[in-house]
Design an enzyme around this catalytic site. Structure first.
Site, PDB file in Angstrom:
ATOM      1  N   GLN B 128     104.620  12.083  10.581  1.00  0.00           N
ATOM      2  CA  GLN B 128     105.629  12.071   9.521  1.00  0.00           C
ATOM      3  C   GLN B 128     106.347  10.731   9.472  1.00  0.00           C
ATOM      4  O   GLN B 128     107.074  10.387  10.410  1.00  0.00           O
ATOM      5  CB  GLN B 128     106.636  13.207   9.804  1.00  0.00           C
ATOM      6  N   GLY B 129     106.163   9.963   8.415  1.00  0.00           N
ATOM      7  CA  GLY B 129     106.801   8.654   8.286  1.00  0.00           C
ATOM      8  C   GLY B 129     108.060   8.716   7.427  1.00  0.00           C
ATOM      9  O   GLY B 129     108.046   8.272   6.278  1.00  0.00           O
ATOM     10  N   SER B 131     111.849   8.550   9.060  1.00  0.00           N
ATOM     11  CA  SER B 131     112.904   7.699   9.629  1.00  0.00           C
ATOM     12  C   SER B 131     112.448   6.247   9.751  1.00  0.00           C
ATOM     13  O   SER B 131     111.255   5.965   9.910  1.00  0.00           O
ATOM     14  CB  SER B 131     113.290   8.193  11.022  1.00  0.00           C
ATOM     15  N   GLU B 246     110.265  22.431   7.019  1.00  0.00           N
ATOM     16  CA  GLU B 246     110.383  21.999   8.408  1.00  0.00           C
ATOM     17  C   GLU B 246     111.485  22.790   9.107  1.00  0.00           C
ATOM     18  O   GLU B 246     111.325  23.223  10.242  1.00  0.00           O
ATOM     19  CB  GLU B 246     110.692  20.491   8.461  1.00  0.00           C
ATOM     20  N   GLU B 366     124.891  17.218  12.354  1.00  0.00           N
ATOM     21  CA  GLU B 366     125.991  16.869  11.440  1.00  0.00           C
ATOM     22  C   GLU B 366     125.518  16.848   9.990  1.00  0.00           C
ATOM     23  O   GLU B 366     126.275  17.157   9.072  1.00  0.00           O
ATOM     24  CB  GLU B 366     126.574  15.502  11.836  1.00  0.00           C
TER      25      GLU B 366
END
Lengths: 327, 379
Positions: B128-129, B131, B246, B366
């Site tokens: 998964q690209g 971040s 997810e 958060e």
């Protein structure tokens, strides 16, 4: 909502009877509506949401106990119609049909017409007129009763091989219904707090626009969701498996987690309401008292962790799903 | 919702148990019990996936037309619970449960045909690209750039914290295709073949001391234009859809219970009264979480998106993961500081350390609280 001091106001009790609140827990064969755990739970959740503090849980327990009686049509009709009130207590002893024991803080007993004593041997009916009660104002704005029974004469209404099943069901429903009521009270606190954060202006903008406030409201929502799943767990397992070890495990887990959620929701609701939260101007303070009373009594009377150890850990049930139950 | 298993569900459960008895080897079981990263190593998970595939059980979350099982949510719950109970390896979810729903919903029929069968078979291994070094919680500020050149895109930039990139041959990535006032509007969702020049994958060692995540440098990497999913500059919508899956479609309670059993198994002798209380507190939370998980996932049709409640699920699952792993160390007492390589203690300690990532990846706690406040609290 009924304010403190108005407890036991007859019209309200009649109104609850007219809505059918007292027949839900009575078995169909005994003349009631034959509601199960979910129906009972949904009723208490709604009452909790609106902070109706009448001892409806007491009536649920009484209705469940009276369903075990073979010859109690009159009492069941009086309970359902709201004409007579029945308090219920466990843990008393009987010798030759006479009941003894010490009772404290009993909800729904002050102003009741009868006391139902569920002992090991069976169900006994005591005329409340012969009992000397002391009313005690309780933290949740209701009135409890203290009294001492010393070989008080009683009429036996139920006994037999099925009796302990009925008694265990009544104990389980008592725990279950209180948890649902607490969940409802939390939902009300979350809704009221979100609304107040949307409208209350400080520093030139709504409090709810501050991230620190948003996160605290979100923690309340998460806690109330946990109370919801806890309540569902207790009710669904009780309904599916009856008052056996699976239900005892589920009710212990339910009670521990509803109590944990109640702490977060009640304390955060008051904190975010600021000065209004610590005054009696809004119902937040009353919700705080209600939820604190739930926590204290849940822990002291039910001891969820000990219950869980006794019913799950000691048999290694906790190593398996709490939900997937054998039919 | 009726919890009491009827005859048909008991038959299904027995079928799953028989299958696990016959096909789950001690080697696979042992490998899973020693897994300390987020996912098992691919030799383990793919070996198990191939066994599931033979049985037709590799993709319980997929609709049947793509090769899914067609199970009801409760059947899926029973299946996952039995697999976790038996100690089966976790099937790698990045292809199966993250990108596949996006391909099914927004990909062209040709793209679905090109990629879904290889996800199912395990021939392709995805990462998964999302971040980047400068874009973590603030994902929309990502700067990896894709420039259109005729029938292809040229990509430059770098991706960060890319789990199992060193095992993967494909990456789905968010890339910037336009500079817009709202950064979300200039993002596209593309597929990158990692076996090509310009791709440089470098390990990042985790807090637990192992290699799960990577930084991936993309320098003049060229991909065909038809590796674009959906429309150009609409990638943010697809990413949000993916994140709901997810966060909100995994079934973790069985796995968490397996971790609890692993922690208890490390005790020498019966638990003390104090240890019993610690175990009971966690087990009660787990019982209630199991109900929550079933009530969220159990109401989803096959392939359905869970919506904002997925943030509550993600938050609670990640916190509970930490609670259970913390119990594992707490039960060890003073031995909880002894990191002898290969020891049971070290497995528990490493798991505890790596579990700190659970409230950070997939959107930090958060970020979830912010979503919950806005979507469910209307703030």
């Amino acid at each position: 909502m009924v304010a403190a001091g108005q407890w036991g106001e007859p019209l309200t009790w009649t109104a609850l009877a007219e809505m059918g609140c007292f027949g839900i827990a009575v078995a169909e064969a005994a003349g009631g509506f034959g509601g199960g755990a979910i129906e009972i739970g949904l009723m208490l959740r709604t009452l909790g949401r609106f902070l109706a503090i009448e001892p409806v849980v007491t009536a649920v327990v009484a209705g469940t106990l009276l369903s075990a009686a073979s010859d109690a049509e009159d009492h069941i009709a009086a309970l359902i119609e709201g004409e007579k009130r029945y308090a219920a207590c466990f843990g008393l002893s009987d010798v030759d049909g006479r009941i003894s024991g010490q009772v404290r803080n009993l909800s729904g007993a002050w102003g009741a017409d009868h006391i139902l004593a569920a002992t090991d041997a069976g169900l006994f009916l005591i005329d409340a007129g012969v009992v000397v009660m002391t009313p005690v104002p309780l933290l949740d704005d209701t009135v409890g009763a203290d009294f001492m029974l010393d070989a008080v004469p009683a009429v036996q209404l139920a006994t037999g091989p099925d009796w302990s099943w009925h008694r265990n069901l009544a104990v389980a429903r008592n725990v279950m219904a209180r948890g649902w009521q607490a969940w409802g009270a939390m939902e009300g606190a979350v809704a009221a707090t979100s609304e107040y954060m949307r409208t209350r202006q400080q520093f030139g903008r709504a409090l709810g626009t501050f991230q620190t406030v948003q996160h605290r409201v979100a923690e309340m929502i998460v806690a109330a969701k946990e109370a919801e799943s806890a309540a569902l767990l207790g009710a669904l397992v009780l309904e599916a498996a009856g008052p056996g070890p699976e239900a005892q495990r589920a009710l212990a887990a339910m009670t521990a987690r509803v109590a944990a959620a109640a702490a977060i929701v009640a304390e955060t609701a008051v904190q975010l309401h600021g000065g209004m939260g610590v005054s009696d101007e809004l119902d937040i303070a009353a919700r705080f008292r209600h939820l604190q009373a739930y926590r204290l009594l849940a822990d002291a009377e039910f001891r969820p962790t000990e219950q869980y150890i006794a019913h799950a850990l000691d048999f290694q049930r906790h190593r398996h799903s709490a939900l997937l139950i054998e039919g | 919702m009726d919890l009491l298993l009827d005859a048909e569900q008991r038959r299904f459960r027995d079928e799953v148990r028989t299958f696990l008895d016959e096909r789950l080897t001690d080697e696979l079981r042992d490998g899973q019990s020693r897994t300390i990263g987020v996912y098992p190593e691919p030799d383990l998970s793919l070996a198990w996936q191939r066994i599931l595939l033979e049985k037709g059980w590799a993709a319980p979350t997929w609709p049947t037309k793509f090769g899914g099982t067609g199970w009801s949510p409760l059947e899926r719950f029973i299946f996952e619970n039995e697999c976790a109970q038996a100690g089966a390896p976790l099937v790698y979810p990045i292809g199966m449960r993250l990108v596949a729903p996006v391909l099914m919903e927004f990909g062209s029929p040709e793209q679905q045909q090109r990629w879904l069968p290889q996800i199912l078979s395990g021939e392709d291994y995805w990462c998964q690209g999302f971040s980047e070094p400068g874009a973590g919680s603030d994902l929309a500020s990502l700067r990896t750039r894709a420039t259109r050149e005729g029938d292809s895109y040229r990509i430059n930039g770098s991706k960060m914290w890319t789990t199992h990139a060193h095992h993967a041959n494909r990456m789905f990535a968010l890339v910037r295709t336009a500079e817009t006032e709202r950064p979300q509007q200039g993002i596209s969702f593309v597929v990158i073949d990692l076996h090509q020049p310009g791709v440089d994958i470098r390990p990042i060692i985790s807090i637990g001391g192992d290699h799960d995540v990577n930084q991936v440098f993309l320098t003049d990497v060229v991909i065909p234009a038809d590796n674009l999913i959906g429309e150009e500059n609409h990638g943010w919508t697809y990413a949000k859809y993916l994140l709901e899956f997810e966060r909100g479609t995994g079934l973790f309670s069985g796995r968490l219970r397996a971790s609890l059993r692993r922690a208890e198994a490390a005790l020498n002798g019966p638990p003390s009264a104090h240890q019993q209380r610690l175990i009971a507190e966690v087990a009660m939370e787990l019982d209630v979480f199991e109900m929550f998980e079933l009530s969220v996932v159990g109401t989803l049709p096959n392939g359905g998106a869970p919506g904002p409640v997925s943030s509550v699920l993600k938050l609670r699952a990640s916190r509970l993961k930490q609670t259970v792993s913390q119990l594992g160390v707490a039960l060890l007492g003073a031995d909880g500081v002894r990191r002898v390589p290969g020891s049971t203690e070290d497995v528990l300690i490493t798991d505890y350390l790596n579990a700190r990532a659970a409230t950070i990846f997939g959107g930090a706690a958060e970020v979830q609280l912010g979503i919950i406040a806005k979507a469910l609290g209307e703030l």
